[in-house]
Design a protein around this motif. Structure first.
Motif, short mmCIF file in Angstrom:
data_model
loop_
_atom_site.label_atom_id
_atom_site.label_comp_id
_atom_site.label_asym_id
_atom_site.label_seq_id
_atom_site.Cartn_x
_atom_site.Cartn_y
_atom_site.Cartn_z
N GLN A 124 12.04 4.14 -9.25
CA GLN A 124 13.10 3.19 -8.92
C GLN A 124 13.40 3.14 -7.42
O GLN A 124 13.90 2.13 -6.92
CB GLN A 124 14.37 3.53 -9.69
CG GLN A 124 14.24 3.33 -11.20
CD GLN A 124 15.46 3.85 -11.96
OE1 GLN A 124 16.46 4.23 -11.36
NE2 GLN A 124 15.36 3.89 -13.28
N ASN A 125 13.10 4.20 -6.69
CA ASN A 125 13.35 4.25 -5.25
C ASN A 125 12.03 4.04 -4.51
O ASN A 125 11.14 4.88 -4.56
CB ASN A 125 13.97 5.60 -4.88
CG ASN A 125 14.48 5.63 -3.45
OD1 ASN A 125 13.95 4.95 -2.58
ND2 ASN A 125 15.52 6.41 -3.21
N SER A 126 11.92 2.93 -3.81
CA SER A 126 10.65 2.58 -3.16
C SER A 126 10.25 3.55 -2.05
O SER A 126 9.09 3.63 -1.67
CB SER A 126 10.76 1.16 -2.58
OG SER A 126 11.79 1.09 -1.60
N LYS A 127 11.22 4.31 -1.51
CA LYS A 127 10.91 5.23 -0.42
C LYS A 127 10.03 6.38 -0.88
O LYS A 127 9.19 6.88 -0.11
CB LYS A 127 12.21 5.78 0.18
CG LYS A 127 13.05 4.74 0.91
CD LYS A 127 14.28 5.36 1.52
CE LYS A 127 15.13 4.32 2.26
NZ LYS A 127 16.35 4.92 2.84
N PHE A 128 10.20 6.84 -2.11
CA PHE A 128 9.40 7.97 -2.60
C PHE A 128 7.91 7.64 -2.69
O PHE A 128 7.08 8.38 -2.17
CB PHE A 128 9.94 8.45 -3.95
CG PHE A 128 11.20 9.26 -3.84
CD1 PHE A 128 11.18 10.56 -3.37
CD2 PHE A 128 12.42 8.71 -4.20
CE1 PHE A 128 12.34 11.31 -3.27
CE2 PHE A 128 13.60 9.44 -4.09
CZ PHE A 128 13.55 10.75 -3.61
N PRO A 129 7.52 6.52 -3.33
CA PRO A 129 6.10 6.18 -3.37
C PRO A 129 5.50 5.94 -1.98
O PRO A 129 4.35 6.32 -1.72
CB PRO A 129 6.06 4.91 -4.21
CG PRO A 129 7.29 4.97 -5.06
CD PRO A 129 8.32 5.62 -4.18
N LEU A 130 6.28 5.31 -1.09
CA LEU A 130 5.78 5.06 0.27
C LEU A 130 5.55 6.36 1.03
O LEU A 130 4.55 6.52 1.74
CB LEU A 130 6.76 4.17 1.03
CG LEU A 130 6.79 2.69 0.62
CD1 LEU A 130 7.91 1.95 1.35
CD2 LEU A 130 5.45 2.02 0.91
N THR A 131 6.49 7.30 0.88
CA THR A 131 6.32 8.60 1.52
C THR A 131 5.13 9.34 0.94
O THR A 131 4.33 9.94 1.68
CB THR A 131 7.60 9.45 1.32
OG1 THR A 131 8.72 8.76 1.88
CG2 THR A 131 7.45 10.81 2.00
N ASP A 132 5.00 9.28 -0.37
CA ASP A 132 3.87 9.91 -1.05
C ASP A 132 2.55 9.29 -0.57
O ASP A 132 1.56 10.00 -0.34
CB ASP A 132 4.02 9.73 -2.56
CG ASP A 132 3.18 10.72 -3.35
OD1 ASP A 132 2.63 11.66 -2.74
OD2 ASP A 132 3.09 10.57 -4.58
N ILE A 211 -1.48 5.78 -5.91
CA ILE A 211 -0.14 5.84 -5.34
C ILE A 211 0.25 4.48 -4.76
O ILE A 211 1.40 4.04 -4.90
CB ILE A 211 -0.05 6.93 -4.26
CG1 ILE A 211 -0.33 8.32 -4.88
CG2 ILE A 211 1.31 6.93 -3.58
CD1 ILE A 211 -0.36 9.44 -3.89
N TYR A 212 -0.71 3.81 -4.15
CA TYR A 212 -0.45 2.48 -3.58
C TYR A 212 0.03 1.51 -4.67
O TYR A 212 0.90 0.67 -4.41
CB TYR A 212 -1.73 1.96 -2.94
CG TYR A 212 -1.66 0.51 -2.50
CD1 TYR A 212 -0.86 0.12 -1.43
CD2 TYR A 212 -2.40 -0.47 -3.16
CE1 TYR A 212 -0.80 -1.21 -1.03
CE2 TYR A 212 -2.34 -1.80 -2.77
CZ TYR A 212 -1.54 -2.16 -1.71
OH TYR A 212 -1.47 -3.48 -1.32
N LYS A 213 -0.49 1.62 -5.86
CA LYS A 213 -0.09 0.73 -6.96
C LYS A 213 1.38 0.91 -7.35
O LYS A 213 1.98 0.03 -7.96
CB LYS A 213 -0.98 0.97 -8.19
CG LYS A 213 -2.39 0.46 -8.03
CD LYS A 213 -3.26 0.81 -9.24
CE LYS A 213 -2.76 0.10 -10.49
NZ LYS A 213 -3.63 0.39 -11.65
N SER A 221 1.93 -7.81 -2.52
CA SER A 221 0.62 -8.44 -2.42
C SER A 221 0.29 -9.21 -3.69
O SER A 221 -0.35 -10.26 -3.64
CB SER A 221 -0.46 -7.38 -2.15
OG SER A 221 -0.58 -6.49 -3.25
N ASN A 222 0.74 -8.70 -4.84
CA ASN A 222 0.52 -9.41 -6.10
C ASN A 222 1.30 -10.71 -6.14
O ASN A 222 0.81 -11.75 -6.59
CB ASN A 222 0.93 -8.53 -7.29
CG ASN A 222 -0.18 -7.59 -7.70
OD1 ASN A 222 -1.30 -7.73 -7.24
ND2 ASN A 222 0.14 -6.62 -8.54
#
Length: 236
Positions: A124-132, A211-213, A221-222
């Motif tokens: 739910q928090n976009s910052k976590f996937p981006l950091t990962d 992770i990008y997905k 992009s989709n």
């Protein structure tokens, strides 16, 4: 929302499963490289000494230039024997390789903790996937650099402890002294460490996509790619 919710479901998905493999493979890297101990042995003949073995023990982090062969006898071949040191300091490559593995090991534990206990927050928090994603890209690059640097250092270590070192030993060129290589500890475990370094590089590079997905970059992009098609459908 931010409370702990234990769910092992993500471990069955590529994102979690690959992270488990990265954690395991990092253990193999610092276990095979960081725990290595070996020795190289020469057979020496000189004044008053025939076929005496002298040994130089070396280990991680491979500061070979600080390792000397033992003397063949208390009298030092009648005074003709001078200390022989191995050549080369490969600690920077070895320590970078092992330190990277340890840091990866710790990061994988932290990431798995987030995946298992805070999956809902991660998604739910976009910052976590981006950091990962950022950490994964950097780590994949560091694995590439570290593995190739360590592979080159390992090749030099084999030369510095093998038969090719003997022509460069001044003491063995002295009159009345002969030296020949007797044995060197097998370095198969160090070869394995290089293999696991390459596997880690491949795993981390491949994990970038999964992770990008999960990031909003993929979602944007989709949306952009689907917009022309949706506009055309509306006109029809």
């Amino acid at each position: 929302m931010a409370g702990l919710r234990v769910d092992f479901g993500l471990l069955l998905e590529p994102l979690g499963f690959i992270k488990v493999l990265e954690w395991i493979f990092s253990i193999f890297v610092f276990a095979t490289c960081g725990s290595f101990q070996g020795e190289t042995t020469l057979v020496v003949s000189c004044k008053g000494v025939v076929n005496k073995t002298v040994t130089a023990a070396f280990a991680y982090p491979f500061r070979l230039n600080t390792v000397a062969f033992s003397a063949p006898d208390p009298e030092g071949c009648g005074g003709a024997w001078t200390d022989i040191y191995l050549v080369g300091n490969f600690s920077s490559s070895a320590q970078f390789f092992v330190t990277l593995a340890v840091l990866v090991f710790l990061y994988c534990i932290a990431a798995l903790g987030v995946y298992i206990g805070y999956k809902h927050v991660y998604q739910q928090n976009s910052k976590f996937p981006l950091t990962d994603l950022a950490i994964t890209v950097i780590t994949a690059f560091l694995w590439m650099v570290g593995t190739f640097a360590w592979a080159k250092a390992l090749a030099n270590i084999k030369m510095a402890t093998g038969a090719s070192m003997i022509p460069g030993i001044e003491t063995c060129k002295a009159p009345g002294i002969t030296c020949r290589l007797a044995s060197v500890t097998s370095m198969k475990t160090l070869n394995v460490s290089v293999v696991f370094g390459l596997l880690n590089m491949i795993l981390w590079a491949g994990n970038i996509w999964f992770i990008y997905k999960d990031t909003n970059l993929f979602n944007k992009s989709n949306i952009i790619s689907q917009s022309p098609a949706m506009y055309s459908a509306r006109r029809i």
